[in-house]
Design an enzyme around this catalytic site. Structure first.
Site, PDB file in Angstrom:
ATOM      1  N   GLY A  18     -16.616  71.510  70.100  1.00 39.21           N
ATOM      2  CA  GLY A  18     -15.435  71.033  70.811  1.00 39.21           C
ATOM      3  C   GLY A  18     -14.120  71.661  70.372  1.00 39.21           C
ATOM      4  O   GLY A  18     -14.008  72.888  70.219  1.00 39.21           O
ATOM      5  N   ASP A  38     -17.959  70.637  58.609  1.00 37.32           N
ATOM      6  CA  ASP A  38     -18.624  69.731  59.547  1.00 37.32           C
ATOM      7  C   ASP A  38     -19.823  69.106  58.838  1.00 37.32           C
ATOM      8  O   ASP A  38     -20.131  69.461  57.695  1.00 37.32           O
ATOM      9  CB  ASP A  38     -19.089  70.492  60.811  1.00 37.32           C
ATOM     10  CG  ASP A  38     -19.128  69.614  62.062  1.00 37.32           C
ATOM     11  OD1 ASP A  38     -18.217  69.740  62.916  1.00 37.32           O
ATOM     12  OD2 ASP A  38     -20.043  68.785  62.178  1.00 37.32           O
ATOM     13  N   ASP A  61     -18.543  66.063  54.693  1.00 38.01           N
ATOM     14  CA  ASP A  61     -18.321  64.819  55.442  1.00 38.01           C
ATOM     15  C   ASP A  61     -16.882  64.372  55.189  1.00 38.01           C
ATOM     16  O   ASP A  61     -16.507  64.062  54.063  1.00 38.01           O
ATOM     17  CB  ASP A  61     -19.330  63.768  54.955  1.00 38.01           C
ATOM     18  CG  ASP A  61     -19.208  62.450  55.711  1.00 38.01           C
ATOM     19  OD1 ASP A  61     -18.200  62.233  56.407  1.00 38.01           O
ATOM     20  OD2 ASP A  61     -20.144  61.635  55.591  1.00 38.01           O
ATOM     21  N   ASN A  88      -9.136  67.749  62.243  1.00 29.32           N
ATOM     22  CA  ASN A  88      -9.617  67.538  63.619  1.00 29.32           C
ATOM     23  C   ASN A  88     -10.801  66.579  63.733  1.00 29.32           C
ATOM     24  O   ASN A  88     -10.963  65.928  64.778  1.00 29.32           O
ATOM     25  CB  ASN A  88      -9.997  68.915  64.208  1.00 29.32           C
ATOM     26  CG  ASN A  88     -10.847  68.790  65.445  1.00 29.32           C
ATOM     27  OD1 ASN A  88     -10.342  68.520  66.532  1.00 29.32           O
ATOM     28  ND2 ASN A  88     -12.165  68.968  65.298  1.00 29.32           N
ATOM     29  N   TYR A 155     -11.478  53.246  68.248  1.00 31.13           N
ATOM     30  CA  TYR A 155     -10.947  54.600  68.460  1.00 31.13           C
ATOM     31  C   TYR A 155      -9.437  54.566  68.715  1.00 31.13           C
ATOM     32  O   TYR A 155      -8.673  55.304  68.094  1.00 31.13           O
ATOM     33  CB  TYR A 155     -11.675  55.257  69.639  1.00 31.13           C
ATOM     34  CG  TYR A 155     -11.250  56.691  69.878  1.00 31.13           C
ATOM     35  CD1 TYR A 155     -11.761  57.715  69.101  1.00 31.13           C
ATOM     36  CD2 TYR A 155     -10.332  57.010  70.873  1.00 31.13           C
ATOM     37  CE1 TYR A 155     -11.370  59.033  69.308  1.00 31.13           C
ATOM     38  CE2 TYR A 155      -9.938  58.320  71.097  1.00 31.13           C
ATOM     39  CZ  TYR A 155     -10.468  59.324  70.310  1.00 31.13           C
ATOM     40  OH  TYR A 155     -10.072  60.628  70.512  1.00 31.13           O
ATOM     41  N   THR A 190     -15.488  68.070  76.037  1.00 30.97           N
ATOM     42  CA  THR A 190     -16.281  68.316  74.827  1.00 30.97           C
ATOM     43  C   THR A 190     -17.426  67.303  74.754  1.00 30.97           C
ATOM     44  O   THR A 190     -17.503  66.373  75.563  1.00 30.97           O
ATOM     45  CB  THR A 190     -15.436  68.145  73.547  1.00 30.97           C
ATOM     46  OG1 THR A 190     -15.185  66.746  73.361  1.00 30.97           O
ATOM     47  CG2 THR A 190     -14.116  68.889  73.605  1.00 30.97           C
TER      48      THR A 190
HETATM   49  N1  LIG Z   1     -12.314  65.413  73.749  1.00 30.83           N
HETATM   50  C1  LIG Z   1     -11.353  64.572  74.047  1.00 30.83           C
HETATM   51  O1  LIG Z   1     -11.232  64.088  75.194  1.00 30.83           O
HETATM   52  C2  LIG Z   1     -10.339  64.179  72.999  1.00 30.83           C
HETATM   53  C3  LIG Z   1      -9.141  63.584  73.417  1.00 30.83           C
HETATM   54  C4  LIG Z   1      -8.201  63.208  72.460  1.00 30.83           C
HETATM   55  C5  LIG Z   1      -8.453  63.452  71.122  1.00 30.83           C
HETATM   56  N2  LIG Z   1      -9.629  64.046  70.750  1.00 30.83           N
HETATM   57  C6  LIG Z   1      -9.835  64.246  69.323  1.00 30.83           C
HETATM   58  O2  LIG Z   1     -10.096  65.600  69.045  1.00 30.83           O
HETATM   59  C7  LIG Z   1     -10.942  65.701  67.899  1.00 30.83           C
HETATM   60  C8  LIG Z   1     -12.142  66.554  68.220  1.00 30.83           C
HETATM   61  O3  LIG Z   1     -12.850  65.923  69.279  1.00 30.83           O
HETATM   62  P1  LIG Z   1     -13.917  66.694  70.168  1.00 30.83           P
HETATM   63  O4  LIG Z   1     -13.738  66.177  71.543  1.00 30.83           O
HETATM   64  O5  LIG Z   1     -13.851  68.150  69.924  1.00 30.83           O
HETATM   65  O6  LIG Z   1     -15.259  66.049  69.571  1.00 30.83           O
HETATM   66  P2  LIG Z   1     -16.741  66.641  69.428  1.00 30.83           P
HETATM   67  O7  LIG Z   1     -17.610  65.448  69.342  1.00 30.83           O
HETATM   68  O8  LIG Z   1     -17.008  67.675  70.476  1.00 30.83           O
HETATM   69  O9  LIG Z   1     -16.686  67.389  68.009  1.00 30.83           O
HETATM   70  C9  LIG Z   1     -16.396  66.679  66.832  1.00 30.83           C
HETATM   71  C10 LIG Z   1     -16.970  67.434  65.653  1.00 30.83           C
HETATM   72  O10 LIG Z   1     -16.666  66.657  64.485  1.00 30.83           O
HETATM   73  C11 LIG Z   1     -17.825  66.608  63.680  1.00 30.83           C
HETATM   74  N3  LIG Z   1     -17.824  65.434  62.831  1.00 30.83           N
HETATM   75  C12 LIG Z   1     -18.123  64.147  63.177  1.00 30.83           C
HETATM   76  N4  LIG Z   1     -18.057  63.358  62.106  1.00 30.83           N
HETATM   77  C13 LIG Z   1     -17.712  64.152  61.059  1.00 30.83           C
HETATM   78  C14 LIG Z   1     -17.494  63.913  59.679  1.00 30.83           C
HETATM   79  N5  LIG Z   1     -17.673  62.687  59.148  1.00 30.83           N
HETATM   80  N6  LIG Z   1     -17.137  64.940  58.886  1.00 30.83           N
HETATM   81  C15 LIG Z   1     -17.002  66.189  59.403  1.00 30.83           C
HETATM   82  N7  LIG Z   1     -17.196  66.480  60.697  1.00 30.83           N
HETATM   83  C16 LIG Z   1     -17.547  65.465  61.511  1.00 30.83           C
HETATM   84  C17 LIG Z   1     -18.993  66.594  64.667  1.00 30.83           C
HETATM   85  O11 LIG Z   1     -20.218  66.994  64.033  1.00 30.83           O
HETATM   86  C18 LIG Z   1     -18.484  67.588  65.711  1.00 30.83           C
HETATM   87  O12 LIG Z   1     -18.856  68.910  65.387  1.00 30.83           O
HETATM   88  C19 LIG Z   1     -11.294  64.264  67.499  1.00 30.83           C
HETATM   89  O13 LIG Z   1     -10.431  63.826  66.471  1.00 30.83           O
HETATM   90  C20 LIG Z   1     -11.046  63.496  68.769  1.00 30.83           C
HETATM   91  O14 LIG Z   1     -10.764  62.140  68.543  1.00 30.83           O
HETATM   92  C21 LIG Z   1     -10.571  64.421  71.651  1.00 30.83           C
END
Ligand SMILES: NC(=O)c1ccc[n+]([C@@H]2O[C@H](COP(=O)([O-])OP(=O)(O)OC[C@H]3O[C@@H](n4cnc5c(N)ncnc54)[C@H](O)[C@@H]3O)[C@@H](O)[C@H]2O)c1
Length: 248
Positions: A18, A38, A61, A88, A155, A190
């Site tokens: 993502g 990750d 983690d 992130n 969240y 994502t």
């Molecule tokens: N996608 C959206 O719509 C959106 C909108 C607003 C904010 N966000 C924020 O953007 C960030 C990334 O989201 P995304 O959509 O790319 O999510 P995603 O699920 O596609 O990717 C998240 C990544 O974080 C990793 N991860 C999860 N727990 C973890 C941990 N404990 N330690 C290390 N890595 C860990 C996962 O393995 C994954 O690779 C997040 O903080 C999310 O809240 C996303």
């Protein structure tokens, strides 16, 4: 592509997928040595390969303080500095439930990564930035930091906290030449949407003034600008990237 991160070392958490993956690729393409962290080994290896020779992967983690300490010590030992932190990694609750139905363990799991993890990462890295006299941090918040949606209270609460943590930290480190900002994406295409139904996604697209979801690369472009030396007076801000959704 400009080379704004030449001779810089950056850490991107949650870099296997993502938005984090897109950030790692973007920073590496602009010359950074990027360490993507990750918990998903297979996806992280693939993302590091996609980002090219400037990228490295470390399993860490974000909710585990000793794993973070070990990761930061390894980065300093191997690369000598940490100039940029992209905080992130973030997760959503396992189920869409009302507040009183949310299991305490799932509440703690979301807070542990989204809030405590963002704090722990800064706790471990800011001392190195203070010692070197500079640094830039981008914390991944959300449009949910400003505006609630139903059935996702852990969240939403966590992203409100990330916004205020960013502002509190910005007040504390401004005179130390450490800039700290928040990026607030709207719905972005994502894996985090994996639990959302097709009807839900359709509804989100219909509500978007642009009629589409955001792309991770679009968020990464904003993150890279804020983290770069092109933004020396941008500090303590929260930057929405949502295709106009918050405007209407
Ligand atoms: N996608 C959206 O719509 C959106 C909108 C607003 C904010 N966000 C924020 O953007 C960030 C990334 O989201 P995304 O959509 O790319 O999510 P995603 O699920 O596609 O990717 C998240 C990544 O974080 C990793 N991860 C999860 N727990 C973890 C941990 N404990 N330690 C290390 N890595 C860990 C996962 O393995 C994954 O690779 C997040 O903080 C999310 O809240 C996303």
């Amino acid at each position: 592509m400009s080379r704004r991160f030449e001779n810089k070392v950056a850490i991107v958490t949650g870099a296997a997928a993502g938005i984090g993956r897109a950030c790692m690729i973007r920073l590496a393409s602009e010359g950074a040595t990027v360490i993507g962290t990750d918990i998903n080994r297979d996806k992280l290896d693939a993302a590091v390969a996609a980002a090219g020779p400037g990228a490295h992967g470390l399993i860490c983690d974000s909710a585990d303080p000793s794993a973070i300490e070990a990761m930061v010590a390894e980065v300093i030992a191997r690369f000598g500095a940490i100039h940029v932190l992209i905080n992130n990694a973030g997760i959503g609750p396992r189920q869409r439930l009302r507040l009183h139905e949310q299991p305490p363990e799932d509440w703690d799991r979301v807070m542990g990564v989204n809030v405590r993890g963002v704090y722990l990462m800064q706790r471990a890295i800011i001392p190195h930035m203070l010692a070197q006299g500079s640094g830039s941090i981008v914390n991944m918040a959300s449009t949910g930091s400003f505006r609630a949606t139903a059935m996702s209270s852990p969240y939403i609460t966590s992203k409100g906290a990330v916004l205020m943590m960013t502002r509190a930290a910005a007040a504390e480190y401004a005179r130390d030449n450490i800039r700290i900002n928040a990026v607030c994406p709207g719905t972005t295409n994502t894996d985090i949407l994996a639990n959302s139904s097709a009807e839900m996604i359709e509804m989100l697209v219909a509500r978007s003034p642009q009629g589409r979801l955001g792309q991770p690369e679009e968020v990464a472009a904003l993150v890279a600008f804020l983290a770069s030396d092109e933004a020396p007076h941008i500090h303590g801000g929260a930057y929405i990237i949502d295709g106009g959704r918050s405007a209407i």
